[in-house]
Design a protein around this motif. Structure first.
Motif, PDB file in Angstrom:
ATOM      1  N   ARG A   1       0.821  -1.212   0.000  1.00 30.66           N
ATOM      2  CA  ARG A   1       0.000   0.000   0.000  1.00 30.66           C
ATOM      3  C   ARG A   1       0.854   1.262   0.000  1.00 30.66           C
ATOM      4  O   ARG A   1       0.440   2.293  -0.553  1.00 30.66           O
ATOM      5  CB  ARG A   1      -0.957  -0.037   1.183  1.00 30.66           C
TER       6      ARG A   1
ATOM      7  N   ALA B   1       1.673   1.866  -3.507  1.00 27.79           N
ATOM      8  CA  ALA B   1       0.531   2.454  -4.208  1.00 27.79           C
ATOM      9  C   ALA B   1       0.459   3.961  -3.971  1.00 27.79           C
ATOM     10  O   ALA B   1       0.116   4.725  -4.877  1.00 27.79           O
ATOM     11  CB  ALA B   1      -0.766   1.788  -3.748  1.00 27.79           C
TER      12      ALA B   1
ATOM     13  N   ALA C   1       0.832   6.822  -7.017  1.00 25.07           N
ATOM     14  CA  ALA C   1      -0.484   7.414  -7.315  1.00 25.07           C
ATOM     15  C   ALA C   1      -0.367   8.452  -8.434  1.00 25.07           C
ATOM     16  O   ALA C   1       0.535   9.289  -8.434  1.00 25.07           O
ATOM     17  CB  ALA C   1      -1.063   8.057  -6.055  1.00 25.07           C
ATOM     18  N   ARG C   2      -1.313   8.404  -9.362  1.00 22.83           N
ATOM     19  CA  ARG C   2      -1.226   9.234 -10.563  1.00 22.83           C
ATOM     20  C   ARG C   2      -1.746  10.650 -10.360  1.00 22.83           C
ATOM     21  O   ARG C   2      -1.333  11.565 -11.053  1.00 22.83           O
ATOM     22  CB  ARG C   2      -2.023   8.569 -11.702  1.00 22.83           C
ATOM     23  N   ASP C   3      -2.685  10.825  -9.467  1.00 25.06           N
ATOM     24  CA  ASP C   3      -3.275  12.146  -9.294  1.00 25.06           C
ATOM     25  C   ASP C   3      -3.750  12.312  -7.856  1.00 25.06           C
ATOM     26  O   ASP C   3      -3.572  11.425  -7.018  1.00 25.06           O
ATOM     27  CB  ASP C   3      -4.436  12.369 -10.279  1.00 25.06           C
TER      28      ASP C   3
ATOM     29  N   ASP D   1      -6.768  12.455  -6.384  1.00 23.50           N
ATOM     30  CA  ASP D   1      -7.784  11.537  -5.865  1.00 23.50           C
ATOM     31  C   ASP D   1      -7.203  10.159  -5.591  1.00 23.50           C
ATOM     32  O   ASP D   1      -7.520   9.530  -4.558  1.00 23.50           O
ATOM     33  CB  ASP D   1      -8.951  11.422  -6.849  1.00 23.50           C
ATOM     34  N   HIS D   2      -6.357   9.673  -6.510  1.00 21.78           N
ATOM     35  CA  HIS D   2      -5.729   8.372  -6.294  1.00 21.78           C
ATOM     36  C   HIS D   2      -4.793   8.411  -5.090  1.00 21.78           C
ATOM     37  O   HIS D   2      -4.720   7.448  -4.315  1.00 21.78           O
ATOM     38  CB  HIS D   2      -4.954   7.941  -7.545  1.00 21.78           C
ATOM     39  N   ALA D   3      -4.086   9.517  -4.914  1.00 21.85           N
ATOM     40  CA  ALA D   3      -3.185   9.655  -3.776  1.00 21.85           C
ATOM     41  C   ALA D   3      -3.961   9.648  -2.462  1.00 21.85           C
ATOM     42  O   ALA D   3      -3.557   8.993  -1.486  1.00 21.85           O
ATOM     43  CB  ALA D   3      -2.368  10.935  -3.901  1.00 21.85           C
ATOM     44  N   ASP D   4      -5.080  10.370  -2.423  1.00 26.91           N
ATOM     45  CA  ASP D   4      -5.905  10.390  -1.207  1.00 26.91           C
ATOM     46  C   ASP D   4      -6.423   8.991  -0.881  1.00 26.91           C
ATOM     47  O   ASP D   4      -6.397   8.559   0.284  1.00 26.91           O
ATOM     48  CB  ASP D   4      -7.080  11.351  -1.381  1.00 26.91           C
ATOM     49  N   ALA D   5      -6.925   8.290  -1.897  1.00 32.52           N
ATOM     50  CA  ALA D   5      -7.474   6.947  -1.680  1.00 32.52           C
ATOM     51  C   ALA D   5      -6.387   5.972  -1.243  1.00 32.52           C
ATOM     52  O   ALA D   5      -6.583   5.169  -0.320  1.00 32.52           O
ATOM     53  CB  ALA D   5      -8.158   6.450  -2.949  1.00 32.52           C
ATOM     54  N   ALA D   6      -5.219   6.035  -1.897  1.00 34.01           N
ATOM     55  CA  ALA D   6      -4.128   5.120  -1.565  1.00 34.01           C
ATOM     56  C   ALA D   6      -3.594   5.392  -0.160  1.00 34.01           C
ATOM     57  O   ALA D   6      -3.255   4.460   0.583  1.00 34.01           O
ATOM     58  CB  ALA D   6      -3.001   5.257  -2.584  1.00 34.01           C
TER      59      ALA D   6
ATOM     60  N   GLU E   1      -5.907   3.822   2.330  1.00 31.03           N
ATOM     61  CA  GLU E   1      -5.711   2.376   2.400  1.00 31.03           C
ATOM     62  C   GLU E   1      -4.454   2.024   3.200  1.00 31.03           C
ATOM     63  O   GLU E   1      -4.438   1.038   3.952  1.00 31.03           O
ATOM     64  CB  GLU E   1      -5.626   1.785   0.992  1.00 31.03           C
TER      65      GLU E   1
END
Length: 313
Positions: free
Chosen positions: A188, A191, A195-197, A199-204, A207
């Protein structure tokens, strides 16, 4: 604990089996949940359920750390899912209250000339409209048959654990369990780094926070196996969890601010202030991301030693 006599005649104290330690841990969390239910019944306050939610997370994380058992034993899997559901429903109103307080404090910190339009009133209306039904749902849940059924499931699981009748709990070495949990954390963290952007960074990052929380609560549940190192590891994990918690609060605040901006736009109000607040939360997540690598490495030093993991984490 039990006493063991060595060949030289000395007496040492051996830690209790993992199954017994886990049973005791579940018992403590169940007692906390039941005490919280009594307190919440007498107060019309979402904050009254905070300790219950944390206890449910602790119990769920400790059980989930034993992955083969959690996947293969239907009763364990069901209890984990019930604890997850419980935490989501009961904690929703409290989480909304935290966000309301956070954003109102952010507005209060602004100079008056930067507060354009009925920002405070809109925020109050926005959060009240969401907190009331969430708190009603939490109270309804605590009064429903599903709540005592979950408590009974916890009691049953405690009994089985005390009797050593839950397969897979005592089989693996503690280091192997910690190693598997560290593998989950490592994946994780990668990940997060890839992270590409935004939103992905926040979600990763969220997690990663959950994986670290599972690791910490597992160590709590088997503390007697290595008390000194467990305490040291827990202190380190708390530090990085605090950082990730701040990041999560900022990430959630951004979503609320987007909704508030839309409502203000639809009402023909200025959105200037919401933009300032959004930038504040973006800056907060950026700062957390910059601090994460160092905090991550510091926090996991003791855990890696406990697992005897020599590969890069």
């Amino acid at each position: 604990m039990s006493d063991i006599q060595a060949s030289d005649g000395t007496i040492s104290t051996a830690p209790a089996p993992v199954s017994l330690q886990l049973a005791r841990y579940l018992h403590t969390q169940r007692e906390t949940i039941m005490d919280g239910q009594i307190a919440a019944a007498g107060h019309d306050d979402p904050d009254a359920v905070t300790t219950m939610v944390i206890a449910a997370r602790r119990a769920r994380s400790a059980l989930s750390a034993h992955r083969p058992t959690a996947h293969r034993e239907p009763e364990v899997h069901r209890l984990i899912e019930e604890l997850r559901w419980f935490g989501i429903i009961v904690g929703a109103a409290h989480d909304l209250g935290v966000q309301s307080a956070r954003l109102h404090a952010a507005v209060d910190a602004l100079r008056p000339r930067y507060v354009r339009g009925p920002v405070r009133a809109r925020m109050s209306t926005y959060f009240t409209a969401r907190t009331r039904p969430a708190w009603t749902a939490a109270r309804d849940l605590l009064a429903s048959p599903r709540f005592p059924a979950m408590i009974e499931d916890m009691i049953s699981e405690e009994r089985l654990l005390r009797a050593g009748l839950v397969p897979g709990i005592d089989d693996p070495d503690n280091a192997a369990v910690i190693g598997a949990l560290l593998d989950r954390v490592r994946v994780r963290m990668r990940a997060v780094e890839s992270a590409r952007d935004e939103d992905h960074a926040d979600a990763a990052t969220h997690e990663l926070r959950k994986a670290l929380r599972r690791l910490r609560y597992y160590l709590e549940s088997v503390r007697d196996l290595d008390p000194a190192r467990s305490d040291q590891a827990a202190d380190g994990l708390v530090a990085v969890q605090d950082l990730l918690g701040d990041n999560q609060d900022a990430a959630v605040a951004k979503h609320h601010l987007i909704q508030l901006t839309r409502e203000a736009e639809n009402a023909g109000e200025s959105t200037f202030t919401y933009g300032l607040l959004m930038q504040r939360e973006i800056d907060r997540t950026t700062a957390c991301a910059a601090a994460l690598p160092a905090a991550y490495w510091r926090s996991l030093r003791t855990v890696r030693v406990m697992a005897d993991v020599h590969n890069t984490v």
